[in-house]
Scaffold this active site. Structure first.
Site, mmCIF file in Angstrom:
data_model
loop_
_atom_site.group_PDB
_atom_site.id
_atom_site.type_symbol
_atom_site.label_atom_id
_atom_site.label_comp_id
_atom_site.label_asym_id
_atom_site.label_seq_id
_atom_site.Cartn_x
_atom_site.Cartn_y
_atom_site.Cartn_z
ATOM 1 N N ASP A 26 -5.919 1.497 -27.091
ATOM 2 C CA ASP A 26 -6.562 1.526 -25.783
ATOM 3 C C ASP A 26 -6.763 2.945 -25.283
ATOM 4 O O ASP A 26 -5.962 3.825 -25.550
ATOM 5 C CB ASP A 26 -5.683 0.828 -24.740
ATOM 6 C CG ASP A 26 -5.923 -0.661 -24.721
ATOM 7 O OD1 ASP A 26 -6.767 -1.129 -25.489
ATOM 8 O OD2 ASP A 26 -5.246 -1.327 -23.936
ATOM 9 N N PRO A 84 0.810 -1.229 0.000
ATOM 10 C CA PRO A 84 0.000 0.000 0.000
ATOM 11 C C PRO A 84 0.839 1.274 0.000
ATOM 12 O O PRO A 84 0.340 2.333 -0.359
ATOM 13 C CB PRO A 84 -0.837 -0.097 1.286
ATOM 14 C CG PRO A 84 -0.424 -1.326 1.996
ATOM 15 C CD PRO A 84 0.585 -2.054 1.182
ATOM 16 N N ARG A 139 -1.167 -7.906 -21.287
ATOM 17 C CA ARG A 139 -1.780 -7.469 -22.539
ATOM 18 C C ARG A 139 -0.902 -6.502 -23.326
ATOM 19 O O ARG A 139 -1.189 -6.193 -24.472
ATOM 20 C CB ARG A 139 -3.181 -6.908 -22.299
ATOM 21 C CG ARG A 139 -3.297 -5.881 -21.225
ATOM 22 C CD ARG A 139 -4.700 -5.832 -20.648
ATOM 23 N NE ARG A 139 -5.712 -5.735 -21.675
ATOM 24 C CZ ARG A 139 -5.894 -4.692 -22.466
ATOM 25 N NH1 ARG A 139 -5.115 -3.640 -22.330
ATOM 26 N NH2 ARG A 139 -6.835 -4.688 -23.368
ATOM 27 N N GLU A 175 0.450 -7.291 8.618
ATOM 28 C CA GLU A 175 0.610 -5.835 8.661
ATOM 29 C C GLU A 175 1.673 -5.322 7.696
ATOM 30 O O GLU A 175 1.665 -4.174 7.294
ATOM 31 C CB GLU A 175 0.921 -5.374 10.088
ATOM 32 C CG GLU A 175 -0.311 -5.213 10.953
ATOM 33 C CD GLU A 175 -1.390 -4.353 10.290
ATOM 34 O OE1 GLU A 175 -1.161 -3.153 10.092
ATOM 35 O OE2 GLU A 175 -2.460 -4.899 9.969
HETATM 36 C C1 9D3 Z 1 -3.139 -0.110 9.130
HETATM 37 C C2 9D3 Z 1 -2.140 0.319 8.138
HETATM 38 N N1 9D3 Z 1 -2.248 -0.368 6.848
HETATM 39 C C3 9D3 Z 1 -1.353 0.293 5.864
HETATM 40 C C4 9D3 Z 1 -2.093 1.228 4.972
HETATM 41 C C5 9D3 Z 1 -1.858 -1.762 7.014
HETATM 42 C C6 9D3 Z 1 -2.012 -2.605 5.822
HETATM 43 C C7 9D3 Z 1 -3.141 -2.545 5.037
HETATM 44 C C8 9D3 Z 1 -3.279 -3.412 3.945
HETATM 45 C C9 9D3 Z 1 -1.021 -3.523 5.511
HETATM 46 C C10 9D3 Z 1 -1.170 -4.371 4.446
HETATM 47 C C11 9D3 Z 1 -2.303 -4.321 3.658
HETATM 48 C C12 9D3 Z 1 -2.470 -5.257 2.555
HETATM 49 N N2 9D3 Z 1 -2.439 -4.568 1.257
HETATM 50 C C13 9D3 Z 1 -1.556 -4.891 0.337
HETATM 51 O O1 9D3 Z 1 -0.754 -5.765 0.539
HETATM 52 C C14 9D3 Z 1 -1.566 -4.153 -0.914
HETATM 53 C C15 9D3 Z 1 -2.366 -3.054 -1.376
HETATM 54 C C16 9D3 Z 1 -3.450 -2.344 -0.799
HETATM 55 O O2 9D3 Z 1 -3.908 -2.580 0.335
HETATM 56 N N3 9D3 Z 1 -4.004 -1.327 -1.528
HETATM 57 C C17 9D3 Z 1 -3.596 -1.003 -2.768
HETATM 58 N N4 9D3 Z 1 -2.597 -1.625 -3.355
HETATM 59 C C18 9D3 Z 1 -1.997 -2.647 -2.651
HETATM 60 S S1 9D3 Z 1 -0.722 -3.559 -3.215
HETATM 61 C C19 9D3 Z 1 -0.628 -4.472 -1.866
#
Ligand code: 9D3
Length: 245
Positions: free
Chosen positions: A169, A89, A154, A116
């Site tokens: 596209d 994230p 793609r 986490e």
């Molecule tokens: C509470 C804090 N969070 C961080 C923003 C913890 C957290 C949330 C979600 C830790 C890991 C995740 C899992 N998400 C992913 O691994 C992830 C993700 C996403 O949540 N949103 C957008 N793209 C991606 S790519 C990997």
């Protein structure tokens, strides 16, 4: 040939999505190779541990570095460039341009986080790039990895036919797509726009271009800043903005 390895504790998650559509066909045609890899195969303890409690305390668990490091090392290819991407994230948001760049490598290793997060040291030493797919919270990297596989596949030469080529596209020309219509000619009292039945290909192309511009102005004006616009486009947009401005 492009190989995409996906490291995950849920390798089965990927089996059905990879069978279908453009990605499935590209795999069958031997244009790409996707290999889900079970992170637990790289654990050395009796319980196949992939997570542990965070140093410093706090809620949730952290992905243990050793199995991840062993998996990446085992998959890394000495002769072809391997790019190691952690879905995360906090990564850069995936764009069409990034997908295009990734499609030019021979080997991508996608790492799906769970819990986490991932121990920072394995990221520092072994990850080339962190990628997010947008500002919303997923429960793990797996759905994001599927999005990357789809968007990148793609763009691999030969995956799309000429008719449906990646060059035409939306996002390739920087604008939203024009609306589409098919039979019947009237649906729920709504006729198909007359110009599309005219057979005048120049007029049709002009109408479609204007619809692209209208929709982009209405819904994604941010895209117009980077789009490739000619004098006609600019005049048409001026006209639209004077209508309600
Ligand atoms: C509470 C804090 N969070 C961080 C923003 C913890 C957290 C949330 C979600 C830790 C890991 C995740 C899992 N998400 C992913 O691994 C992830 C993700 C996403 O949540 N949103 C957008 N793209 C991606 S790519 C990997």
């Amino acid at each position: 040939m492009l190989t995409i390895d996906i490291i995950s504790i849920f390798p089965d998650y990927f089996s059905s999505p990879l069978k279908h559509g453009v990605v499935g066909k590209a795999i069958d045609a031997g244009l790409i190779r996707i290999r889900p890899v079970n992170l637990r195969d790289f654990t050395h303890d009796r319980h196949n541990t992939t997570d542990d409690r965070p140093y410093g305390g706090g809620a949730g668990m952290v992905m243990t570095p050793e199995p991840l490091a062993r998996a990446i090392s085992a998959l890394r290819n000495e002769d072809s460039q391997s790019v190691v991407i952690l879905l995360s994230p906090r990564g850069k948001t995936l764009s069409h341009e990034m997908a295009r760049e990734l499609s030019m490598f021979q080997h991508l290793i996608l790492v799906c986080g769970r819990y986490e997060g991932v121990d920072e040291r394995v990221i520092e030493k072994m990850v080339d790039e962190e990628l997010s797919i947008g500002d919303y919270v997923l429960s793990g990297g797996e759905p994001a990895a599927l999005v990357v596989v789809d968007a990148v596949s793609r763009l691999v030469p030969g995956v799309l036919g000429c008719d449906d080529s990646a060059g035409s596209d939306s996002f390739a020309n920087g604008l939203l797509e024009h609306p589409h219509y098919t039979r019947p000619r009237t649906f729920m009292g709504m006729p198909v726009p007359e110009v599309l039945l005219s057979g005048n290909h120049r007029e049709i192309a002009r109408w479609r271009r204007q619809q692209c511009l209208r929709l982009t102005l209405e819904r994604r004006p941010d895209l117009l800043e980077k789009a490739d616009l000619n004098q006609d486009d600019l005049e048409f947009l001026q006209g639209l903005m004077n209508e309600d401005g």
